[in-house]
Design an enzyme around this catalytic site. Structure first.
Site: not given
Length: 189
Positions: A7-8, A11-12, A101
């Site tokens: 997983v890239f 942000g947080s 998301e």
């Protein structure tokens, strides 16, 4: 042999890794820009007072929207962190991230690049999942004047707490210039 689930985070997820991460690699994704162009009623705001969350947007789409040259440039990349998820927990983490998301993001597989000891570009992760905000999603707000955007980021809060993105990027990547991000930080002071 099954592929590892990476997983890239841009942000947080940079400062708050996904659950069950067993390895991390710094790197960048090409052909995208990082922008606070998503309305947030669930993380950094509420339905009554929507905040803003960061997303990556395909560079050609953002440039066309902004009225500039839609061709990608050498500056169209975003630094972040790739996390490898424990294979035993992959389904659980996928479900968690899809729910997290849900407000306007779509998942895509991308290469994550880095620099080797000789400053040559290498692929750090062959396939990592990234969530991109598409221009046609209902939460996309597009371009906002920086002063207005900075005020919204500072004034609006949700259950995910304060945004630490500029601080985290500066700490992890002191060599990276992210004018958009750092200009917003100055604007909210």
């Amino acid at each position: 042999m099954t592929r590892s689930y990476w997983v890239f985070g841009y942000g947080s997820l940079i400062w708050k890794p996904p659950p069950h991460a067993v390895e991390k690699r710094s790197g960048y994704v090409k052909g995208v820009v990082r922008r606070f162009a998503q309305s947030s009623i669930d993380h950094r705001g509420t339905p009554e007072a929507p905040g803003r969350v960061v997303t990556v947007i395909e560079a050609k789409e953002w440039h066309a929207l902004a009225g500039s040259n839609p061709d990608p440039t050498d500056e169209d990349f975003v630094w972040g962190v790739a996390y490898r998820i424990d294979p035993v927990k992959e389904d659980e983490v996928r479900a968690y991230l899809e729910h997290r998301e849900k407000n306007g993001y779509t998942s895509h597989d991308v290469h994550v690049y880095s620099m080797d000891e000789n400053e040559r570009e290498v692929i750090a992760v062959e396939d990592a999942t990234i969530w991109i905000g598409k221009l046609d999603n209902p939460a996309f707000v597009g371009y906002e004047y920086p002063d207005h955007l900075a005020a919204t980021i500072v004034q609006r809060h949700g259950p995910s707490g304060p945004n630490k993105l500029a601080e985290s990027v500066r700490e992890l990547y002191p060599h990276v210039r992210d004018d958009y991000l750092f200009d917003l930080e100055v604007g909210d002071a």
